[in-house]
Enzyme design. Structure first.
Site, PDB file in Angstrom:
ATOM      1  N   ASP A  88     -15.899  39.001  28.658  1.00 37.89           N
ATOM      2  CA  ASP A  88     -16.598  37.804  29.095  1.00 37.89           C
ATOM      3  C   ASP A  88     -15.517  36.813  29.507  1.00 37.89           C
ATOM      4  O   ASP A  88     -14.364  36.952  29.123  1.00 37.89           O
ATOM      5  CB  ASP A  88     -17.393  37.298  27.894  1.00 37.89           C
ATOM      6  CG  ASP A  88     -18.053  35.982  28.170  1.00 37.89           C
ATOM      7  OD1 ASP A  88     -18.602  35.841  29.264  1.00 37.89           O
ATOM      8  OD2 ASP A  88     -18.014  35.113  27.295  1.00 37.89           O
ATOM      9  N   PHE A  93     -32.216  23.452  30.955  1.00 37.67           N
ATOM     10  CA  PHE A  93     -31.311  24.341  31.674  1.00 37.67           C
ATOM     11  C   PHE A  93     -31.750  25.778  31.454  1.00 37.67           C
ATOM     12  O   PHE A  93     -32.178  26.150  30.377  1.00 37.67           O
ATOM     13  CB  PHE A  93     -29.887  24.161  31.146  1.00 37.67           C
ATOM     14  CG  PHE A  93     -28.899  25.090  31.769  1.00 37.67           C
ATOM     15  CD1 PHE A  93     -28.280  24.746  32.961  1.00 37.67           C
ATOM     16  CD2 PHE A  93     -28.579  26.306  31.176  1.00 37.67           C
ATOM     17  CE1 PHE A  93     -27.367  25.601  33.540  1.00 37.67           C
ATOM     18  CE2 PHE A  93     -27.685  27.160  31.765  1.00 37.67           C
ATOM     19  CZ  PHE A  93     -27.067  26.795  32.951  1.00 37.67           C
ATOM     20  N   THR A 123     -18.830  37.875  34.135  1.00 44.19           N
ATOM     21  CA  THR A 123     -19.097  36.487  33.811  1.00 44.19           C
ATOM     22  C   THR A 123     -20.311  35.974  34.555  1.00 44.19           C
ATOM     23  O   THR A 123     -20.680  36.473  35.605  1.00 44.19           O
ATOM     24  CB  THR A 123     -17.869  35.606  34.144  1.00 44.19           C
ATOM     25  OG1 THR A 123     -18.203  34.263  33.886  1.00 44.19           O
ATOM     26  CG2 THR A 123     -17.450  35.773  35.573  1.00 44.19           C
ATOM     27  N   ASP A 133     -20.253  32.978  35.506  1.00 43.88           N
ATOM     28  CA  ASP A 133     -19.687  31.873  36.272  1.00 43.88           C
ATOM     29  C   ASP A 133     -19.630  32.192  37.754  1.00 43.88           C
ATOM     30  O   ASP A 133     -19.837  33.319  38.167  1.00 43.88           O
ATOM     31  CB  ASP A 133     -18.269  31.605  35.739  1.00 43.88           C
ATOM     32  CG  ASP A 133     -18.090  30.141  35.485  1.00 43.88           C
ATOM     33  OD1 ASP A 133     -18.735  29.354  36.184  1.00 43.88           O
ATOM     34  OD2 ASP A 133     -17.305  29.800  34.595  1.00 43.88           O
TER      35      ASP A 133
END
Lengths: 369, 1101
Positions: B406, B530, B664, B666
């Protein structure tokens, strides 16, 4: 033999950073102990085998083994051994008729005589063995067919032998003593040895029957029930093994060698490892220092032929042998030692060459990279 | 009401029990419900985690134990020995089996007793249940669904409760769920809105879904009946549900109604053993076992056949000296053959030893302590070391081929720091010197607008947005600072604080902001939470002046489509630059809501929140609808620092031949920069991108482009690369390195292509590309996709060993999926740690865990397994050969005591010590030379060639022992007194040579002699000699046969025996000494290691 160096890693050689900061005391129990064992840093000897280190070892082994091997070989060669087969398979052999006409029911024993010549004199004590071939003393059914507590003089086992003794446990309603297949098949040929002098007279050679069994067997493992006296009374309620001619208390006149502690019986009870085996029968002790125990010449072997072996294609032998520090004649050990010693020596030489060659090579062109 | 009921149930009349449960609060029937449905029986509140009761312990435990194939096998052998007349007594195999079973039973019994105790503690816990308005003391297990339960501060909830009343004014309560998911922050839960303060008169029912394990999901609604009024309906969500196991904090007491009890609580549903992971070593053992089983069977078969051939010869079956018993004669021939076969099996069964399982288990159990003990894994910050959750996988750590890591919290610290922001296209970087807005200096302006700033109104709006748009529950506390579940938000709030806007906390829906001594108050109307799909969150607040504002922050990709294009252009460049520098970027937008707009949104949100079915979807739809037409204010950049030594660790892993994949959630740019920072990508690494961006190039159909790109990359990496040919030395200098980047959307396309044939084809191409790249980066991954990737690699050709490492709840799926799951004790709670196999405090510890511990564990256990098979092969082979000399009568060569003790006493301890302490290469050397790790890759020590080597060695030794002694016994007169040796002497000599050879063989293999090794090796040899003397020195009254009486002592009295034993031991070890010596000079690698080893040794000398 091994390249070695002592690797004493100091315990606090590697600190894991700031492990000893303040506040660590609160949860100190969670911090692993810094002991050599837990950190897998116990001081250790780390041997590495390399050509260089093994090399001397090979030479040393070679140098030690070859002399030992030669010694063993010479010793074994010096041992005198004479062996004669008296089974009587061959028509011409002396015991042919005894072997052929064997019957369990005959009351008289069959006698036969075998002549032989010793080419060389036997100097030291001579050990007389009987040998049997194709006789499976190591058969499982056979090996377990005995009752050691009965043989150890246990009264209850005398009257109620172990089940392992089946089918040689009871006979005519009475317990068999000694019970079991091993005891039942006790070797019962009688061998007598005569020296045939030049004038034709037979000189009986005295055969010692003591000291043929292991001392511990004779004195501890085997015991007569209720001591050695009055054996007849003790064995009253028992029956003799079916194949025996005499009951166990009539094995010998000597009370120290009668009953369960009869040495012939004890020797037989130690089951052999292989189907061809020999067992110590008698010892011929050296009389004087000048005369050989058995001078070279003609001998006569008188056999009371009681033991049938032809039914299972077995053989019977009589063996005369001297004994050295290494036991009986066995060239195997000497040869093996010489071979292994030579191999080690040879390998040492090969390694030396490899070592030498490799060293010169590696200095020139080391690891690519 | 009936209408809504009907609506609710109309989905399927009979399924209602499956769908939902109805709870009558306080067991009061409700006047308005026309047909009172008798409450169905719910389970009581008893927690049963124990497996056994006193009554069923014995049968159940025995059944469980004998379900293991090995135990069952030994049980069968034991039963055969009891039933059939076999050569060895049942004791020989019964005793070890009995020992193993008893020890395991005691261990499991003890564990279950502990569970019983824990259960009792929970079940007998005193609780207060409201009965007729008064709290009554009860045992926790007596709580029934519908009971109203009172819980005080710092107590744990006894079951899953719906919060009805709180002692706090704002109808909230705080809980920590540390024991559930490890998150120690305080979470806010809310009472059901507008419930009666007087619970006695409350008449309500709760409809809620059937129990399900997801801790964060709950859907239900409450019907409140008031006399003569339409019943009110309230929605219930996870924020109303208090979970069993959580603890009440900062709240004096609460009242709640039990909805799920006992084994139906979410905690109990989550309490499930993880699925067993099996290591490759275990698979190898099973394969070897099969080979040995075949050897065993064929041995028994050969012997049985030969026995009947032998017995057919005249006079051999039953010679006069060895008659059969009547029973034997009567037995049927075929039955006899069968029992003979079984007897041989029993005789040779020691070839598969019980003790191996025991030793392997012990090795794993004891060996795993070393990980927890390692002080290098101790982290002074969290004051904890490594944690081992399973000891079954120790050796797997040495076999890892793929590491899936991760990014956030694992590669990076998850310690966010506000770095810079950009307002209206102007960049602001924080300078320590000033805390005023003026010090908020511009360092870099776009389009050469240097030293310019955006208007102060915009600046303030931006900072207010930062202060308001978050879910941080409270004002900064002393020392600790903010407490919140998201470190990003803390960084942002802290960042705003630096510039003079301090968030003062949230109190009864009012947010206070301290702005240069001025306190601003905002009414919090809605929080649009969120979620990882939307990748943004919003708040709707009302200012004092009555304006309704919506603030939204989120990932650039999710904000940009929702704001005006020209605003995007001003900011995009900044966002992208920040991302390439490795910062996490968020965009902030706002929107003024008109009264109608708000009305509409409010209604939509409330409706969606009440929905029982598809609530998530409905909410998302409303959210999307509200969050449109916003205007972009600016962007923030938050730095997430790399973990300590992250780069070194990654480099070491790659050096060890391990492929590192970063998975990830991201965005690509951030993840890519992290990869560069970690040196996963190097300067010269050619990056191959398979992302939405590359797919959308040239305006072609995505599918075509995907196909094209895959083929192109495949050609580049697989076909043209010399790497493909020399796979194992793939990480060498000189070759072109490739890095592969794929994002979630593209991955979905690869994995779920339109046609099936394409899917498998794409999958293959994809895998082959990945396997030929030094590093792979998968960004924009959903948690499930992470697991998908792991699974894909795990099941690919050659089934490589995978390792997943992560710290957050979103990594749990991949941690569970991989062969080895590693949790990092990071900031994102403990869920990863709980689900992992091993947990370490920091990423940097992974290096030692794999390169040193894993390597050593693998070598140790591989050697252990091979050695065990070897030593039992050369143990039993002489016994097999002996059958040829004893008329195939199943006569054992060794005494029963030796048969039993060989594996238990004489040869077990040295190998156990070896398998715990061996370091064939020192730890430091292993850590310095990562390449050493690849030496043992692909289960190198347990493949067939080494197995065959060990087997041949065992055969060689067995043959040597037997025939060496056979030749010695060519003349039975071995002592110098002319007496002869019998069969037990034969066996004892073989056995002595065997014990010495086997032990010395291990001594030769030992490269790391600690005092323990010395003690155990020489000790067990001495023990053997002493035991033999003792065993043969006494007439044992309990033995029926005194077979070994003075056999050993007599054996020692013969010089020939000594000589032959020395010769045989030496001869058996000769190849062992010779082979490594001859092998050494060949590989330059070995030499290198050796050199280094000696170097370190001299260092320590």
């Amino acid at each position: 033999m091994m390249a070695s160096s002592y690797n004493a890693k100091e315990e606090d050689g590697h600190h894991s950073g700031s492990a000893s900061h303040g506040g660590a005391a609160v949860v100190k129990s969670k911090k692993p102990d810094n002991t050599a064992f837990k950190q897998q840093r116990l001081p250790a000897w780390q041997p590495i085998l390399t050509a260089g280190t093994v090399l001397p070892a090979f030479f040393v082994i070679g140098l030690i083994f070859i002399p030992i091997g030669i010694g063993l070989y010479v010793t074994s060669n010096n041992i005198k051994e004479f062996e004669i087969d008296y089974t009587g398979v061959d028509m011409n052999s002396a015991c042919y008729s005894c072997a052929k006409n064997f019957s369990w029911n005959s009351t008289t024993s069959c006698l036969c005589t075998v002549d032989f010549t010793l080419e060389q004199p036997f100097e030291s004590n001579v050990f007389m063995y009987y040998g049997l071939s194709n006789f499976y003393q190591n058969h499982r059914r056979y090996v377990k067919s005995r009752d050691d507590s009965q043989l150890n003089g246990d009264m209850s086992a005398l009257t109620n032998p172990s089940k392992e003794c089946e089918p040689y446990r009871m006979s005519e309603g009475l317990p068999i003593a000694p019970c079991g297949a091993i005891a039942n098949s006790l070797f019962n040929d009688t061998l007598k040895l005569y020296y045939l002098e030049a004038n034709g007279t037979r000189n009986e050679i005295p055969l010692v029957k003591k000291g043929i069994a292991w001392w511990t067997d004779k004195h501890v493992k085997f015991r007569n029930p209720g001591g050695n006296a009055n054996l007849t009374a003790v064995f009253q309620a028992t029956s003799k093994p079916v194949n025996w001619r005499n009951p166990v208390y009539e094995l010998d006149q000597d009370p120290e060698n009668n009953g369960f502690i009869n040495e012939d019986f004890i020797v037989w009870m130690r089951t052999a490892a292989l189907p061809t085996f020999r067992k110590l029968y008698r010892i011929i002790q050296k009389k004087s220092s000048t005369m050989p125990t058995l001078p070279s010449g003609k001998y006569v072997l008188d056999i009371t032929y009681n033991y049938p072996v032809l039914s299972f294609d077995g053989r019977k032998r009589m063996i005369l042998s001297t004994i050295s520090w290494m036991g009986g004649k066995n060239p195997f050990l000497g040869i093996a030692y010489i071979t292994v010693g030579s191999i080690c020596f040879f390998l040492g030489v090969v390694l030396l060459i490899i070592h030498h060659k490799y060293d010169t090579r590696s200095t020139g062109a080391d690891i690519p990279n | 009401v009936s209408q809504s009921f009907k609506n609710f149930f109309s989905l399927g009349g009979d399924e209602r029990r499956v769908d939902s449960r109805t709870i009558y609060i306080g067991h009061r029937s409700c006047p308005a419900s026309e047909a009172f449905i008798p409450p169905p029986k719910f389970c009581d509140n008893r927690i049963v985690s124990s497996k056994y009761t006193i009554w069923n312990f014995l049968p159940k435990n025995l059944f469980e134990q004998f379900r293991r194939i090995a135990n069952f096998y030994f049980l069968i052998i034991f039963l055969v020995q009891v039933i059939v007349d076999t050569p060895t007594s049942p004791v020989t195999s019964g005793l070890p089996l009995f020992f193993v079973i008893i020890v395991t039973a005691i261990k499991q019994g003890y564990e279950d007793w502990l569970r019983h105790k824990a259960d009792n503690e929970v079940n007998k816990y005193p609780v207060k249940v409201l009965e007729d308005g008064k709290p009554v003391d009860k045992d926790s297990e007596k709580i029934k669904v519908g009971d109203v339960v009172e819980v005080k501060e710092n107590e744990t909830f006894p079951c899953d409760l719906i919060l009805l009343q709180s002692s706090r004014d704002d109808n909230t309560c705080f809980v920590t769920t540390a024991s559930l998911d490890g998150e120690s922050n305080h979470k806010t839960h809310y009472t059901v809105p507008d419930t009666e303060k007087d619970l006695d008169s409350l008449s309500a029912t709760i409809e809620c879904e059937q129990p399900q394990p997801d801790l964060y999901k709950f859907v239900g609604r409450m019907h409140i009946y008031k006399s003569n009024q339409e019943p009110a309906v309230r929605s219930l969500g996870p924020e109303n549900l208090l979970l069993k196991g959580a603890t009440l904090k900062n709240t004096q007491k609460i009242l709640g109604v039990a909805v799920y009890t006992g084994m139906e609580t979410k905690m109990a549903l989550n309490y499930q053993g993880k699925s067993q992971k099996r290591s490759v070593v275990e698979k190898s053992i099973n394969a070897f076992l099969l080979v040995y089983l075949c050897i065993l069977l064929s041995k028994a078969l050969v012997c049985t056949t030969l026995k009947y051939v032998f017995q057919n010869k005249p006079g051999q079956d039953e010679p006069w000296y060895n008659e059969k018993t009547q029973r034997e004669k009567d037995t049927n021939l075929y039955l006899k053959m069968f029992t003979d076969f079984l007897s041989f099996m029993v005789l040779f069964n020691f070839i598969i030893p019980v003790s191996m399982y025991v030793t392997v288990e012990m090795q794993k159990f004891l060996g795993s302590f070393f990980i927890g003990w390692d002080k290098d894994f101790y982290d002074p910050e969290i004051k904890e070391g490594a944690l081992v959750n399973t000891s079954d996988l120790n050796e797997e750590l040495g076999q890892v081929e793929y590491v899936f890591t991760d990014k956030t919290g694992t590669l990076t610290q998850n310690n966010m720091e506000f770095i810079e922001c950009c307002i209206d296209g102007f960049q602001y970087k924080y300078h320590d010197s000033s805390s005023e807005l003026d010090g908020f200096g511009v360092t870099y302006g776009p389009m050469s607008k240097l030293q310019q700033k955006a208007g102060w109104e915009r600046e303030e709006l931006f900072l207010r947005a930062l202060c308001l748009c978050h879910t941080v529950p409270s004002a900064p506390q002393e020392e600790k600072g903010f407490i919140a579940s998201s470190p990003d938000e803390i960084a942002l709030v802290k960042g705003a604080m630096r510039y003079g806007f301090t968030f003062m906390g949230l109190e009864s829906k009012t947010m206070k902001i301290l702005n240069k001594n001025d306190v601003e108050m905002y009414e919090l109307l809605h929080v649009l939470n969120f979620d990882p799909v939307r990748r943004r969150m919003s708040v709707i607040v009302r200012t004092r002046s009555g304006d309704t504002l919506l603030f939204c922050k989120g990932a650039d990709s999710s904000i940009f489509p929702r704001v005006k294009l020209e605003e995007v252009e001003r900011i995009r460049m900044h966002v992208e630059r920040s991302a390439t520098e490795g910062y996490r970027t968020l965009c902030v937008a706002y929107k003024c809501l008109s009264a109608e707009e708000y009305e509409h949104a409010d209604k939509g949100l409330k409706e969606a929140r009440l929905a029982l079915q598809d609530r998530e979807e409905k909410l998302t739809a409303v959210y999307n609808q509200v969050e449109t037409g916003m205007s972009l204010i600016g962007a923030t950049a938050v730095e997430d620092r790399l973990q300590e030594e992250a780069a070194e660790t990654m480099e070491a892993l790659q050096g060890a031949g391990i492929k590192v994949w970063v998975l990830t959630g991201d965005k690509m740019e951030t993840a890519k920069s992290t990869c560069y920072a970690c040196r996963l990508f190097q300067r010269n690494t050619e990056l191959l991108e398979l992302t939405v961006r590359t797919l959308e190039e040239r305006g072609r159909r995505r599918e075509d482009r995907l196909h094209e790109l895959l083929l192109e990359y495949h050609k580049k990496t697989v076909q043209d690369s010399p790497l493909a040919k020399t796979r194992y030395s793939s990480w060498s200098v000189g070759n072109q390195d490739y890095g592969f980047i794929v994002d979630g959307a593209s991955l979905t396309m690869v994995l779920n292509s339109s046609s099936d044939s394409n899917t498998s084809h794409y999958k293959n191409l994809f895998l082959q590309i990945c396997q030929n790249c030094t590093a792979v980066l998968c960004c924009r991954m959903a948690p499930l996709q992470k697991a998908q990737i792991v699974k894909l690699v795990k099941n690919s050709k050659g089934s490589p060993i995978t390792l997943s490492i992560g710290d957050g709840a979103n990594d749990v799926s991949m941690i569970l999926e991989a062969h080895v799951g590693i949790g990092i004790k990071g900031k994102e709670g403990r869920q990863a740690v709980r689900n992992s196999d091993y947990a370490i405090p920091k990423l940097k510890h992974l290096k030692k865990l794999l390169l040193a511990h894993g390597h050593l564990y693998y070598v140790r256990i591989a050697h252990l397994v091979q050695y065990f098979f070897y030593k039992n092969l050369c143990f039993i082979l002489p016994q097999f050969l002996y059958q040829f000399f004893c008329g195939y009568s199943q006569q054992p060569l060794y005494d029963a005591a030796y048969l039993t003790m060989y594996n238990i006493c004489f040869t077990s301890m040295p190998i156990l010590a070896y398998s715990l302490l061996e370091q064939h290469i020192g730890m430091e050397v292993l850590l310095c030379n990562a390449t050493l790790y690849s030496d043992i890759a692909k289960n190198a020590m347990l493949r067939w060639p080494p197995f065959i080597y060990w087997t041949l060695l065992g055969v060689y030794h067995g043959l040597l022992f037997f025939f060496g002694v056979r030749l010695l016994f060519g003349n039975l007169a071995l002592p110098d007194n002319g007496q002869v040796f019998g069969n037990w002497s034969y066996g004892t000599i073989v056995f002595t040579v065997l014990v010495f050879t086997v032990t010395l063989k291990l001594a030769l293999d030992t490269r790391h002699w600690t005092w323990i090794n010395h003690f155990v090796i020489w000790g067990s040899l001495a023990f053997y000699v002493l035991f033999s003397l003792f065993w043969g020195g006494i007439i044992w009254p309990f033995l029926s046969q005194q077979r070994l009486y003075f056999v050993f002592a007599n054996m020692l009295s013969s010089v020939s025996t000594w000589l032959v034993m020395i010769l045989l031991v030496l001869l058996s070890l000769l190849p062992e000494i010779l082979l490594p010596v001859l092998r050494k000079p060949r590989g330059p690698h070995a030499r290198q290691v050796q050199l280094k080893q000696t170097r370190t040794q001299t260092l320590y000398f």
